[in-house]
Motif scaffolding. Structure first.
Motif, mmCIF file in Angstrom:
data_model
loop_
_atom_site.group_PDB
_atom_site.id
_atom_site.type_symbol
_atom_site.label_atom_id
_atom_site.label_comp_id
_atom_site.label_asym_id
_atom_site.label_seq_id
_atom_site.Cartn_x
_atom_site.Cartn_y
_atom_site.Cartn_z
ATOM 1 N N GLU A 26 0.889 -1.296 0.014
ATOM 2 C CA GLU A 26 -0.011 0.076 -0.063
ATOM 3 C C GLU A 26 0.819 1.195 0.114
ATOM 4 O O GLU A 26 0.684 2.295 -0.694
ATOM 5 C CB GLU A 26 -0.938 0.154 1.129
ATOM 6 C CG GLU A 26 -2.120 1.078 1.287
ATOM 7 C CD GLU A 26 -2.996 1.187 -0.051
ATOM 8 O OE1 GLU A 26 -3.453 2.221 -0.014
ATOM 9 O OE2 GLU A 26 -3.143 0.140 -0.597
ATOM 10 N N LEU A 27 1.936 1.200 0.887
ATOM 11 C CA LEU A 27 2.768 2.499 0.819
ATOM 12 C C LEU A 27 3.360 2.633 -0.472
ATOM 13 O O LEU A 27 3.536 3.907 -1.042
ATOM 14 C CB LEU A 27 3.771 2.462 2.092
ATOM 15 C CG LEU A 27 4.727 3.605 2.116
ATOM 16 C CD1 LEU A 27 3.886 4.901 2.288
ATOM 17 C CD2 LEU A 27 5.679 3.385 3.097
ATOM 18 N N GLY A 28 4.195 1.734 -1.192
ATOM 19 C CA GLY A 28 4.599 1.898 -2.467
ATOM 20 C C GLY A 28 3.808 2.523 -3.628
ATOM 21 O O GLY A 28 3.982 3.331 -4.298
ATOM 22 N N ARG A 29 2.596 1.766 -3.437
ATOM 23 C CA ARG A 29 1.226 2.356 -4.330
ATOM 24 C C ARG A 29 0.931 3.696 -4.284
ATOM 25 O O ARG A 29 1.052 4.588 -5.245
ATOM 26 C CB ARG A 29 0.051 1.473 -4.144
ATOM 27 C CG ARG A 29 -0.994 1.724 -5.359
ATOM 28 C CD ARG A 29 -2.214 0.993 -5.142
ATOM 29 N NE ARG A 29 -2.948 1.385 -3.925
ATOM 30 C CZ ARG A 29 -3.681 2.563 -3.550
ATOM 31 N NH1 ARG A 29 -3.547 3.566 -4.425
ATOM 32 N NH2 ARG A 29 -4.143 2.777 -2.295
ATOM 33 N N ARG A 30 1.021 4.166 -2.903
ATOM 34 C CA ARG A 30 0.457 5.519 -2.519
ATOM 35 C C ARG A 30 1.489 6.447 -3.096
ATOM 36 O O ARG A 30 1.283 7.494 -3.544
ATOM 37 C CB ARG A 30 0.393 5.668 -0.860
ATOM 38 C CG ARG A 30 -0.369 6.926 -0.659
ATOM 39 C CD ARG A 30 -0.738 6.795 1.025
ATOM 40 N NE ARG A 30 -0.463 8.238 1.515
ATOM 41 C CZ ARG A 30 0.629 8.274 2.220
ATOM 42 N NH1 ARG A 30 1.606 7.467 2.405
ATOM 43 N NH2 ARG A 30 0.717 9.519 2.633
ATOM 44 N N ILE A 31 2.931 6.224 -2.775
ATOM 45 C CA ILE A 31 3.972 7.005 -3.040
ATOM 46 C C ILE A 31 3.743 7.278 -4.645
ATOM 47 O O ILE A 31 4.087 8.463 -5.263
ATOM 48 C CB ILE A 31 5.193 6.325 -2.574
ATOM 49 C CG1 ILE A 31 5.448 6.582 -0.951
ATOM 50 C CG2 ILE A 31 6.493 7.066 -3.395
ATOM 51 C CD1 ILE A 31 6.569 5.845 -0.830
ATOM 52 N N ARG A 32 3.693 6.134 -5.380
ATOM 53 C CA ARG A 32 3.527 6.286 -6.885
ATOM 54 C C ARG A 32 2.443 6.968 -7.571
ATOM 55 O O ARG A 32 2.599 7.849 -8.286
ATOM 56 C CB ARG A 32 3.752 4.646 -7.419
ATOM 57 C CG ARG A 32 5.136 4.083 -7.491
ATOM 58 C CD ARG A 32 5.005 2.826 -7.868
ATOM 59 N NE ARG A 32 6.314 1.871 -7.719
ATOM 60 C CZ ARG A 32 6.636 1.108 -6.718
ATOM 61 N NH1 ARG A 32 5.817 1.187 -5.662
ATOM 62 N NH2 ARG A 32 7.785 0.669 -6.656
ATOM 63 N N ASP A 33 1.273 6.827 -6.702
ATOM 64 C CA ASP A 33 0.070 7.470 -7.098
ATOM 65 C C ASP A 33 0.367 8.996 -6.917
ATOM 66 O O ASP A 33 -0.394 9.853 -7.635
ATOM 67 C CB ASP A 33 -1.044 7.010 -6.006
ATOM 68 C CG ASP A 33 -1.625 5.744 -6.566
ATOM 69 O OD1 ASP A 33 -1.121 5.011 -7.625
ATOM 70 O OD2 ASP A 33 -2.433 5.374 -5.775
ATOM 71 N N MET A 34 1.243 9.682 -5.837
ATOM 72 C CA MET A 34 1.518 10.727 -5.701
ATOM 73 C C MET A 34 2.293 11.463 -6.926
ATOM 74 O O MET A 34 2.660 12.648 -6.904
ATOM 75 C CB MET A 34 1.946 11.186 -4.542
ATOM 76 C CG MET A 34 1.449 11.005 -3.431
ATOM 77 S SD MET A 34 1.975 11.300 -1.651
ATOM 78 C CE MET A 34 2.845 10.086 -1.230
ATOM 79 N N LEU A 58 7.718 19.192 -8.163
ATOM 80 C CA LEU A 58 7.869 18.212 -9.310
ATOM 81 C C LEU A 58 6.492 18.337 -9.937
ATOM 82 O O LEU A 58 5.440 18.598 -9.468
ATOM 83 C CB LEU A 58 7.960 16.796 -8.666
ATOM 84 C CG LEU A 58 7.019 16.193 -8.014
ATOM 85 C CD1 LEU A 58 6.857 14.651 -8.461
ATOM 86 C CD2 LEU A 58 7.123 16.236 -6.626
ATOM 87 N N ARG A 59 6.521 18.015 -11.292
ATOM 88 C CA ARG A 59 5.485 18.109 -12.287
ATOM 89 C C ARG A 59 4.656 19.289 -11.975
ATOM 90 O O ARG A 59 3.303 19.205 -12.104
ATOM 91 C CB ARG A 59 4.719 16.838 -11.994
ATOM 92 C CG ARG A 59 5.472 15.664 -12.368
ATOM 93 C CD ARG A 59 4.583 14.401 -11.776
ATOM 94 N NE ARG A 59 5.466 13.106 -12.238
ATOM 95 C CZ ARG A 59 5.344 12.487 -13.184
ATOM 96 N NH1 ARG A 59 4.915 12.595 -14.395
ATOM 97 N NH2 ARG A 59 6.356 11.411 -13.323
ATOM 98 N N GLY A 60 5.103 20.485 -11.480
ATOM 99 C CA GLY A 60 4.347 21.678 -11.589
ATOM 100 C C GLY A 60 3.415 21.805 -10.109
ATOM 101 O O GLY A 60 2.736 22.602 -10.133
ATOM 102 N N PHE A 61 3.737 21.155 -9.005
ATOM 103 C CA PHE A 61 3.230 21.454 -7.753
ATOM 104 C C PHE A 61 4.045 20.836 -6.909
ATOM 105 O O PHE A 61 5.053 20.463 -7.019
ATOM 106 C CB PHE A 61 1.892 20.419 -7.772
ATOM 107 C CG PHE A 61 2.208 18.754 -7.876
ATOM 108 C CD1 PHE A 61 2.280 18.225 -6.703
ATOM 109 C CD2 PHE A 61 2.321 17.894 -8.929
ATOM 110 C CE1 PHE A 61 2.483 16.835 -6.529
ATOM 111 C CE2 PHE A 61 2.716 16.549 -9.083
ATOM 112 C CZ PHE A 61 2.729 16.219 -7.792
ATOM 113 N N THR A 62 3.899 21.225 -5.638
ATOM 114 C CA THR A 62 4.359 21.255 -4.489
ATOM 115 C C THR A 62 3.719 19.847 -3.666
ATOM 116 O O THR A 62 2.662 19.917 -3.470
ATOM 117 C CB THR A 62 4.526 22.400 -3.554
ATOM 118 O OG1 THR A 62 5.049 23.489 -4.519
ATOM 119 C CG2 THR A 62 5.448 22.041 -2.281
#
Length: 84
Positions: A26-34, A58-62
């Protein structure tokens, strides 16, 4: 020269590129989802007074991460010794 370190150890205004995520489940998926996926460039833009959390641009957001989450993110950074 490029070295790979944990995101937790980066300094404010330092730039890096995400190399890999070591978290599983779950943590790995959550990090990637961000949006924190391998190959993503980012800049550390701030830290709280006690060094936790860390703010990334990153990617235009903080985005802010706790240090215990940042420990699972390995990043490539330029070795400061080469800049001298």
């Amino acid at each position: 020269m490029v070295k790979t370190i944990a995101l937790r150890h980066m300094q404010v205004n330092q730039r890096g590129i995400i190399r890999h995520i070591t978290a599983q489940g779950e943590l790995g998926r959550r990090i990637r989802d961000m949006g924190l996926v391998p190959g993503t460039p980012f800049t550390v833009v701030g830290r709280a007074p006690l060094e936790d959390p860390v703010a990334l641009r990153l990617r235009g957001f903080t985005l802010t991460l706790r240090n215990n989450e940042a420990d699972f993110i390995r990043v490539d950074v330029e070795d400061d010794a080469d800049a001298l």
